[in-house]
Design a protein around this motif. Structure first.
Motif, PDB file in Angstrom:
ATOM      1  N   GLY A 102       0.822  -1.212   0.000  1.00  0.00           N
ATOM      2  CA  GLY A 102       0.000   0.000   0.000  1.00  0.00           C
ATOM      3  C   GLY A 102       0.855   1.260   0.000  1.00  0.00           C
ATOM      4  N   ILE A 103       1.917   1.257   0.802  1.00  0.00           N
ATOM      5  CA  ILE A 103       2.824   2.408   0.838  1.00  0.00           C
ATOM      6  C   ILE A 103       3.547   2.544  -0.494  1.00  0.00           C
ATOM      7  N   LEU A 107       3.595   5.835  -3.030  1.00  0.00           N
ATOM      8  CA  LEU A 107       4.830   6.479  -3.474  1.00  0.00           C
ATOM      9  C   LEU A 107       4.937   6.478  -4.995  1.00  0.00           C
ATOM     10  N   GLU A 108       4.512   5.395  -5.622  1.00  0.00           N
ATOM     11  CA  GLU A 108       4.563   5.339  -7.082  1.00  0.00           C
ATOM     12  C   GLU A 108       3.630   6.355  -7.731  1.00  0.00           C
ATOM     13  N   ARG A 109       2.567   6.726  -7.022  1.00  0.00           N
ATOM     14  CA  ARG A 109       1.628   7.730  -7.530  1.00  0.00           C
ATOM     15  C   ARG A 109       1.980   9.131  -7.038  1.00  0.00           C
ATOM     16  N   ASN A 110       3.169   9.272  -6.410  1.00  0.00           N
ATOM     17  CA  ASN A 110       3.627  10.551  -5.866  1.00  0.00           C
ATOM     18  C   ASN A 110       2.654  11.108  -4.829  1.00  0.00           C
ATOM     19  N   ASP A 111       1.991  10.238  -4.109  1.00  0.00           N
ATOM     20  CA  ASP A 111       1.051  10.629  -3.063  1.00  0.00           C
ATOM     21  C   ASP A 111       1.742  10.491  -1.710  1.00  0.00           C
ATOM     22  N   LEU A 112       2.595  11.464  -1.392  1.00  0.00           N
ATOM     23  CA  LEU A 112       3.344  11.407  -0.146  1.00  0.00           C
ATOM     24  C   LEU A 112       2.438  11.471   1.084  1.00  0.00           C
ATOM     25  N   GLY A 114      -0.574  10.380   1.432  1.00  0.00           N
ATOM     26  CA  GLY A 114      -1.200   9.072   1.550  1.00  0.00           C
ATOM     27  C   GLY A 114      -0.228   8.022   2.060  1.00  0.00           C
ATOM     28  N   ALA A 115       1.021   8.071   1.579  1.00  0.00           N
ATOM     29  CA  ALA A 115       2.040   7.126   2.039  1.00  0.00           C
ATOM     30  C   ALA A 115       2.322   7.326   3.527  1.00  0.00           C
ATOM     31  N   ARG A 116       2.373   8.591   3.960  1.00  0.00           N
ATOM     32  CA  ARG A 116       2.587   8.864   5.384  1.00  0.00           C
ATOM     33  C   ARG A 116       1.459   8.292   6.228  1.00  0.00           C
ATOM     34  N   THR A 128       4.654  10.639  11.584  1.00  0.00           N
ATOM     35  CA  THR A 128       5.015  10.553  10.161  1.00  0.00           C
ATOM     36  C   THR A 128       4.656  11.803   9.362  1.00  0.00           C
ATOM     37  N   GLU A 129       4.033  12.802   9.997  1.00  0.00           N
ATOM     38  CA  GLU A 129       3.496  13.935   9.249  1.00  0.00           C
ATOM     39  C   GLU A 129       4.545  14.747   8.523  1.00  0.00           C
ATOM     40  N   ASP A 130       5.788  14.771   9.035  1.00  0.00           N
ATOM     41  CA  ASP A 130       6.814  15.586   8.391  1.00  0.00           C
ATOM     42  C   ASP A 130       7.913  14.746   7.738  1.00  0.00           C
ATOM     43  N   LEU A 131       7.666  13.457   7.526  1.00  0.00           N
ATOM     44  CA  LEU A 131       8.685  12.606   6.908  1.00  0.00           C
ATOM     45  C   LEU A 131       8.781  12.879   5.412  1.00  0.00           C
ATOM     46  N   SER A 132       9.999  12.857   4.906  1.00  0.00           N
ATOM     47  CA  SER A 132      10.225  13.023   3.467  1.00  0.00           C
ATOM     48  C   SER A 132       9.920  11.705   2.752  1.00  0.00           C
ATOM     49  N   THR A 133       9.918  11.743   1.442  1.00  0.00           N
ATOM     50  CA  THR A 133       9.698  10.523   0.660  1.00  0.00           C
ATOM     51  C   THR A 133      10.739   9.462   1.002  1.00  0.00           C
ATOM     52  N   GLU A 134      12.000   9.888   1.136  1.00  0.00           N
ATOM     53  CA  GLU A 134      13.069   8.956   1.464  1.00  0.00           C
ATOM     54  C   GLU A 134      12.857   8.361   2.853  1.00  0.00           C
ATOM     55  N   GLU A 135      12.430   9.186   3.800  1.00  0.00           N
ATOM     56  CA  GLU A 135      12.214   8.687   5.154  1.00  0.00           C
ATOM     57  C   GLU A 135      11.021   7.737   5.218  1.00  0.00           C
ATOM     58  N   VAL A 136       9.985   8.010   4.441  1.00  0.00           N
ATOM     59  CA  VAL A 136       8.839   7.098   4.395  1.00  0.00           C
ATOM     60  C   VAL A 136       9.265   5.749   3.824  1.00  0.00           C
TER      61      VAL A 136
END
Length: 307
Positions: A102-103, A107-112, A114-116, A128-136
């Motif tokens: 799901g995550i 990420l593949e849909r650039n929905d950060l 949603g991934a968080r 998780t509210e301030d995590l970057s894409t790399e951190e997620v």
């Protein structure tokens, strides 16, 4: 071969049906038991809280493993039919893989955002509210590696060695740790027994899982030598005596560094943390899960031979 049959049946159930409704799920009632028991804690008294926490873990562990012991007195056919769905409730392979997928999808849909949300809901307890894409992506990889032990290897290890009561005892202890095994307030002492019990119970499965991840990495074409080196350097860098084993292996296999702000940094390489890394981690965990099932089946077969 009865335990092997039950293991295979529970695995098929997990992959095809998933979790039972919450009103029938034993782990939900484990949580309710912990919540109800915790209300009567001797607040603020360290030694009393320690004893109270021990009584909570041991009483609940006995209570929730007792029905499984009673089932052992049933005829084999009836025991197997009832044990399959019960064993399934102690582990969740489909849930673990589904959370990671799901995550990855977000990420593949650039929905950060949603991934968080999915990361917080399904895999981690950190903010998780301030995590970057790399951190997620990194947190998802870490959780997949760590939860291979908690969600699959440990309950199946105790099932293979002690049968269904062993799986339920482990699941209750792990539930206690997830609810009260934290620092601060009354949980500092009231949850200490639960946290230490969980550490002890996971000690062998975590190390077995680490070596199975190395084997899975070899089958998936990842860098096994880097995984071994990362395990050597990083297995003791986390506050948990167990989590560092599987997470450091995964970091080395994928050639990345896995970090949690202010907590740990597990060096495995300088590769980017992106969707491809998470996709590769899912592939490794799928293969490692198959190996875990093989080991559990062997243990279950030996259990049946020597009981």
């Amino acid at each position: 071969m009865m335990l092997v049959f039950i293991l295979l049946g529970a695995t098929v159930w997990d992959l095809l049906i998933g979790e039972p409704p919450s009103q029938y799920h034993p782990v939900v009632y484990m949580g309710k038991y912990v919540t109800a028991f915790w209300k009567y804690r001797p607040s603020g008294r360290e030694r009393a809280l320690l004893y109270f926490g021990g009584a909570l873990v041991l009483s609940g562990g006995f209570l929730f493993s007792w029905p499984a012991r009673i089932l052992g007195m049933f005829p084999d056919f009836l025991f197997a039919i009832l044990a399959v769905p019960l064993l399934k409730t102690t582990f969740s392979l489909s849930g673990l893989l589904g959370a990671g997928e799901g995550i990855l999808d977000s990420l593949e849909r650039n929905d950060l955002p949603g991934a968080r949300r999915k990361l917080s809901r399904d895999l981690v307890s950190r903010e998780t509210e301030d995590l970057s894409t790399e951190e997620v992506a990194g947190a998802a990889v870490e959780s997949l590696a760590e939860n291979l032990t908690d969600s699959l290897a440990s309950p199946l290890f105790f099932f293979g060695v002690f049968g269904l009561p062993g799986a339920f005892f482990y699941r209750f202890c792990n539930t206690c740790d997830s609810m009260i095994g934290y620092r601060g307030g009354d949980m500092e002492w009231g949850g200490k027994f639960a946290a230490r019990c969980d550490d002890v119970l996971n000690w062998i499965p975590a190390r077995v899982s680490a070596f199975l991840l190395l084997a899975a990495g070899a089958l998936a074409g990842e860098n096994v030598l880097s995984g071994i080196e990362a395990l050597r350097r990083g297995r003791l860098l986390t506050s948990s005596p167990n989590a560092g084993w599987t997470m450091s292996v995964m970091a080395g296999l994928l050639g990345v560094t896995l970090e949690k702000r202010g907590a740990y940094s597990l060096p495995g390489g300088t590769g980017p943390l992106d969707e491809d890394v998470l996709r590769r981690a899912l592939r490794v965990v799928r293969i490692a899960s198959g190996l875990v099932l093989v080991v559990a089946a062997v243990l279950g077969g030996l259990h049946g031979l020597f009981r």
